[in-house]
Motif scaffolding. Structure first.
Motif, PDB file in Angstrom:
ATOM      1  N   TYR A 252     -16.501  -0.752  -1.888  1.00 42.89           N
ATOM      2  CA  TYR A 252     -15.204  -0.742  -1.216  1.00 42.89           C
ATOM      3  C   TYR A 252     -14.464  -2.028  -1.532  1.00 42.89           C
ATOM      4  CZ  TYR A 252     -16.375   3.478   1.271  1.00 42.89           C
ATOM      5  OH  TYR A 252     -16.671   4.769   1.559  1.00 42.89           O
TER       6      TYR A 252
ATOM      7  N   ARG B  98      -1.700  10.230   4.820  1.00 46.81           N
ATOM      8  CA  ARG B  98      -2.771   9.852   3.900  1.00 46.81           C
ATOM      9  C   ARG B  98      -2.860   8.366   3.630  1.00 46.81           C
ATOM     10  NH1 ARG B  98      -2.200  13.805  -0.920  1.00 46.81           N
ATOM     11  NH2 ARG B  98      -3.542  12.196  -1.795  1.00 46.81           N
ATOM     12  N   ILE B  99      -1.892   7.595   4.110  1.00 45.60           N
ATOM     13  CA  ILE B  99      -2.007   6.151   3.954  1.00 45.60           C
ATOM     14  C   ILE B  99      -1.953   5.450   5.308  1.00 45.60           C
ATOM     15  CG2 ILE B  99      -0.969   4.080   2.958  1.00 45.60           C
ATOM     16  CD1 ILE B  99      -0.163   5.709   0.581  1.00 45.60           C
TER      17      ILE B  99
ATOM     18  N   TRP C 229     -15.796   1.090   6.135  1.00 42.91           N
ATOM     19  CA  TRP C 229     -15.122   0.313   5.095  1.00 42.91           C
ATOM     20  C   TRP C 229     -14.417  -0.921   5.619  1.00 42.91           C
ATOM     21  CZ3 TRP C 229     -10.008   0.025   6.239  1.00 42.91           C
ATOM     22  CH2 TRP C 229      -9.488   1.040   7.058  1.00 42.91           C
ATOM     23  N   SER C 230     -14.167  -0.979   6.935  1.00 40.58           N
ATOM     24  CA  SER C 230     -13.374  -2.106   7.441  1.00 40.58           C
ATOM     25  C   SER C 230     -14.202  -3.113   8.209  1.00 40.58           C
ATOM     26  CB  SER C 230     -12.258  -1.593   8.347  1.00 40.58           C
ATOM     27  OG  SER C 230     -12.794  -1.259   9.611  1.00 40.58           O
TER      28      SER C 230
ATOM     29  N   PRO D  15      -5.152   6.553   7.716  1.00 40.57           N
ATOM     30  CA  PRO D  15      -6.435   5.892   7.446  1.00 40.57           C
ATOM     31  C   PRO D  15      -6.360   4.371   7.547  1.00 40.57           C
ATOM     32  CG  PRO D  15      -5.552   6.907   5.449  1.00 40.57           C
ATOM     33  CD  PRO D  15      -4.703   7.370   6.585  1.00 40.57           C
ATOM     34  N   ALA D  16      -5.252   3.792   7.107  1.00 40.02           N
ATOM     35  CA  ALA D  16      -5.168   2.327   7.144  1.00 40.02           C
ATOM     36  C   ALA D  16      -5.168   1.825   8.589  1.00 40.02           C
ATOM     37  CB  ALA D  16      -3.918   1.844   6.413  1.00 40.02           C
TER      38      ALA D  16
ATOM     39  N   PHE E 277      -3.120  -6.887  -1.878  1.00 37.77           N
ATOM     40  CA  PHE E 277      -2.977  -6.016  -0.705  1.00 37.77           C
ATOM     41  C   PHE E 277      -2.566  -4.593  -1.024  1.00 37.77           C
ATOM     42  CE2 PHE E 277      -1.522 -10.198   1.142  1.00 37.77           C
ATOM     43  CZ  PHE E 277      -2.753 -10.499   1.682  1.00 37.77           C
ATOM     44  N   ALA E 278      -2.739  -4.143  -2.258  1.00 37.13           N
ATOM     45  CA  ALA E 278      -2.216  -2.823  -2.566  1.00 37.13           C
ATOM     46  C   ALA E 278      -3.308  -1.759  -2.636  1.00 37.13           C
ATOM     47  CB  ALA E 278      -1.443  -2.860  -3.877  1.00 37.13           C
ATOM     48  N   LEU E 279      -4.557  -2.171  -2.755  1.00 37.78           N
ATOM     49  CA  LEU E 279      -5.621  -1.168  -2.833  1.00 37.78           C
ATOM     50  C   LEU E 279      -5.791  -0.472  -1.492  1.00 37.78           C
ATOM     51  CD1 LEU E 279      -8.409  -2.999  -4.861  1.00 37.78           C
ATOM     52  CD2 LEU E 279      -6.761  -1.305  -5.653  1.00 37.78           C
ATOM     53  N   PHE E 280      -6.294   0.765  -1.535  1.00 35.13           N
ATOM     54  CA  PHE E 280      -6.581   1.478  -0.297  1.00 35.13           C
ATOM     55  C   PHE E 280      -7.974   1.075   0.166  1.00 35.13           C
ATOM     56  CE2 PHE E 280      -3.907   4.870  -2.536  1.00 35.13           C
ATOM     57  CZ  PHE E 280      -2.732   4.334  -2.052  1.00 35.13           C
ATOM     58  N   PRO E 281      -8.060   0.316   1.268  1.00 36.23           N
ATOM     59  CA  PRO E 281      -9.362  -0.241   1.651  1.00 36.23           C
ATOM     60  C   PRO E 281     -10.377   0.806   2.114  1.00 36.23           C
ATOM     61  CG  PRO E 281      -7.690  -0.783   3.289  1.00 36.23           C
ATOM     62  CD  PRO E 281      -6.981  -0.144   2.138  1.00 36.23           C
ATOM     63  N   TRP E 282      -9.897   2.001   2.480  1.00 33.61           N
ATOM     64  CA  TRP E 282     -10.834   3.032   2.953  1.00 33.61           C
ATOM     65  C   TRP E 282     -11.371   3.882   1.802  1.00 33.61           C
ATOM     66  CZ3 TRP E 282      -5.624   2.917   3.420  1.00 33.61           C
ATOM     67  CH2 TRP E 282      -4.910   3.939   2.820  1.00 33.61           C
TER      68      TRP E 282
ATOM     69  N   LYS F 235     -13.192  -4.375   0.156  1.00 37.51           N
ATOM     70  CA  LYS F 235     -13.618  -5.611   0.849  1.00 37.51           C
ATOM     71  C   LYS F 235     -14.905  -6.172   0.256  1.00 37.51           C
ATOM     72  CE  LYS F 235     -16.947  -3.854   3.895  1.00 37.51           C
ATOM     73  NZ  LYS F 235     -17.580  -3.592   5.144  1.00 37.51           N
TER      74      LYS F 235
ATOM     75  N   MET G 126       0.841  -1.189   0.000  1.00 40.08           N
ATOM     76  CA  MET G 126       0.000   0.000   0.000  1.00 40.08           C
ATOM     77  C   MET G 126       0.881   1.245   0.000  1.00 40.08           C
ATOM     78  SD  MET G 126      -3.023   0.129   2.721  1.00 40.08           S
ATOM     79  CE  MET G 126      -3.690  -1.496   2.878  1.00 40.08           C
TER      80      MET G 126
ATOM     81  N   TYR H 278      -7.095   8.334  -7.201  1.00 41.49           N
ATOM     82  CA  TYR H 278      -6.065   8.776  -6.267  1.00 41.49           C
ATOM     83  C   TYR H 278      -4.825   9.332  -6.968  1.00 41.49           C
ATOM     84  CZ  TYR H 278      -4.223   8.865  -1.529  1.00 41.49           C
ATOM     85  OH  TYR H 278      -3.761   9.274  -0.313  1.00 41.49           O
TER      86      TYR H 278
END
Ligand SMILES: Nc1ncnc2c1ncn2[C@@H]1O[C@H](COP(=O)(O)OP(=O)(O)OP(=O)(O)O)[C@@H](O)[C@H]1O
Ligand SMILES: [Mg+2]
Lengths: 255, 255
Positions: free
Chosen positions: B130, A162-163, A243-244, A166-167, B84-89, B132, A145, B98
């Motif tokens: 999203y 910004r990463i 989102w999570s 939020p993550a 695993f690279a997408l921003f999940p939020w 997920k 990410m 982005y």
């Protein structure tokens, strides 16, 4: 439906158990639930005690807010930089096991019995879980990410804000939730030690004077405050990290 | 042009042992070329890609892009990772937008471009989902769209279609070829599928089992634009596939 009324049922059950227990024990210092509840309006109707509550809540809000504002960036930095982590970790390890209220007498020597000491204790109590969870959250952020962000041209600071932020937010908010409960606890205990104003002050003065129905009314009020604050926070949290949230409730069967 | 010059990569394992992942790799990739890297699992394909991306600094040797040493990631090289690279939020749209937004493209314009890309990868209607809420293959398509959105000169793709069903895979391979034929981006493409490598590439780089070395570079001399259905009947295509499959078998390196 059951899910909605379950908390109410739990509270009701607790009160019934209390009522029965105090009826059975017939102890002067253990009023029945009904007696305690009947004493609540008197406490809340009193202007003096409202001022005390106001002072408590103000200190709690300031202590909590300051702790969150400082702890989240610190925790995130520790999670992403080994140097920062190895500098602060030993410090935190020393402070961690000390009950924050136990520092109260020393802090009072330095800063007096006023707002500053109590707010500082609340600040310390809230800081540790928030730092810890921010740290863990930041450490767990997927490298890919961050790489993706770097490839889009985000600088190191931008990646943190910004990463990583939020993550790690779900984890950070877990820490804040613990911190909120601890804020309430340290608020009361600090006022118990520095008896000068606040909800804890009312509670322990009543205890000294043997007004047990007031004592238990206060316990109910403080407990209710905890429940309301936690519910409000949970709402905010659910909004922020929708989102999570896990997709399905996995039904566990114990058969 | 990308030049990889005698690159070796040594990793320190947690057990404090040195592990040679890449050994003496030299490779030149012309502008606009489509180059695939093929080899058994663990031979260092991803590592080589990370070095070109600037995410990993090689232990020995150097990689250059347009004559300048690669010292870190940049928007000229867009990675598409395995997972695993997408921003999940961020929603699908938020993810794809982005990069363009980071480059200062106006919101409305970035959104229009991103919506078109999302449609191209077959996710129209999922803009507000999203990560997920997507299947593995859908996430992979979002990842591709997100990287294409900021127009990198070089695409670095790490088994981007590995998790897809045969149908979607074929579609995306065709889409990728169409994009490539239109823009003539340089593509460095890691895969373990021999057919995929031959179908897409100008050059296939065969690597040996760990420690990864270049075993052979095969020029794929097939006419473009390529049609899968035509190629399947083309003896030249079949010959390439058999030739490369044999190399896998030779060294007992079949996966
Ligand atoms: N961070 C790391 N620390 C230690 N060893 C590593 C690290 N990353 C990769 N390796 C080792 O380097 C070798 C190459 O790994 P790499 O991921 O590049 O292989 P790969 O060819 O992409 O494999 P696959 O096809 O399974 O994705 C492996 O043997 C792996 O154990
Ligand atoms: Mg790999």
């Amino acid at each position: 439906m059951i899910r909605r009324i379950a908390p109410l049922l739990a509270c009701l059950g607790l009160l019934v158990a209390w009522q029965l227990a105090s009826l059975a024990l017939k102890n002067d210092s253990f009023p029945t639930a009904l007696e305690a509840i009947r004493a609540i309006p008197a406490v809340l109707g009193d202007k003096d005690s409202l001022v005390n509550f106001g002072a408590s809540l103000r200190r709690m809000a300031i202590g909590f807010a300051a702790a969150v504002v400082i702890s989240i960036p610190l925790g995130l930095l520790m999670g992403r930089s080994r140097a920062v982590a190895s500098f602060f970790n030993p410090l935190l390890m020393v402070i961690y096991p000390v009950p924050k209220a136990a520092l109260m007498p020393i802090i009072m020597l330095w800063l007096g019995v006023g707002d500053l000491s109590k707010t500082l204790v609340i600040f310390l109590g809230v800081s540790l879980p928030v730092i810890y969870h921010s740290f863990e959250g930041a450490k767990a952020v997927e490298e890919k990410m961050l790489w993706s962000g770097a490839a889009m041209g985000l600088s190191a600071v931008q990646r943190l804000v910004r990463i990583v932020l939020p993550a790690a937010l779900p984890e950070i908010l877990t820490g804040c939730r613990t911190g909120l409960v601890l804020a309430l606890i340290t608020m009361i205990t600090s006022e118990m030690i520095a008896r000068q104003s606040g909800a804890g002050n009312i509670l322990f003065n009543a205890l000294d004077m043997g007004q047990y129905d007031t004592v238990f009314a206060m316990i109910i009020i403080v407990g209710a405050m905890g429940i309301v604050l936690d519910a409000l926070f949970e709402r905010l949290r659910a909004r922020l990290v929708r989102w999570s949230e896990p997709q399905f409730d996995i039904p566990l069967s114990f058969s | 042009m990308i030049e990889i010059n005698q690159v070796s990569q040594v990793f320190q394992t947690s057990a404090r042992q040195d592990h040679l992942a890449l050994s003496d790799i030299s490779l030149t990739i012309q502008d606009g070329a489509f180059v695939s890297i093929l080899g058994p699992s663990g031979c260092g394909k991803s590592t080589l890609l990370y070095i070109v991306g600037g995410f990993v600094r090689p232990t020995r040797g150097a990689a250059k892009m347009k004559g300048r040493a690669i010292t870190g990631p940049g928007p000229d090289r867009g990675p598409v990772f395995q997972e695993f690279a997408l921003f999940p939020w961020k929603s699908v749209l938020g993810n794809v937008m982005y990069g363009p937004r980071q480059q200062g493209i106006k919101h409305a314009e970035a959104e229009a471009q991103s919506r078109a890309l999302i449609e191209m990868v077959g996710l129209k209607g999922f803009e507000d989902f999203y990560p997920k809420e997507l299947s593995g293959g859908m996430k992979q398509r979002v990842a591709l769209a997100r990287t294409l959105a900021y127009h990198p000169e070089v695409l670095l793709m790490d088994e981007p279609f590995g998790a897809l069903d045969a149908h979607t895979r074929t579609r995306l391979q065709n889409d990728l070829l169409n994009i490539w034929e239109r823009d003539r981006k340089t593509v460095l493409f890691v895969t373990h599928s021999v057919e995929e490598a031959v179908f897409l590439s100008d050059k296939v780089v065969m690597m040996t089992r760990s420690p990864g070395r270049i075993r052979e570079i095969i020029e794929i001399d097939l006419p473009r634009p390529r049609r899968r259905t035509e190629l399947l009947l083309d003896p030249r295509y079949q010959k390439y596939i058999v030739e490369i499959e044999r190399m896998f078998d030779d060294s007992g390196e079949g996966e």
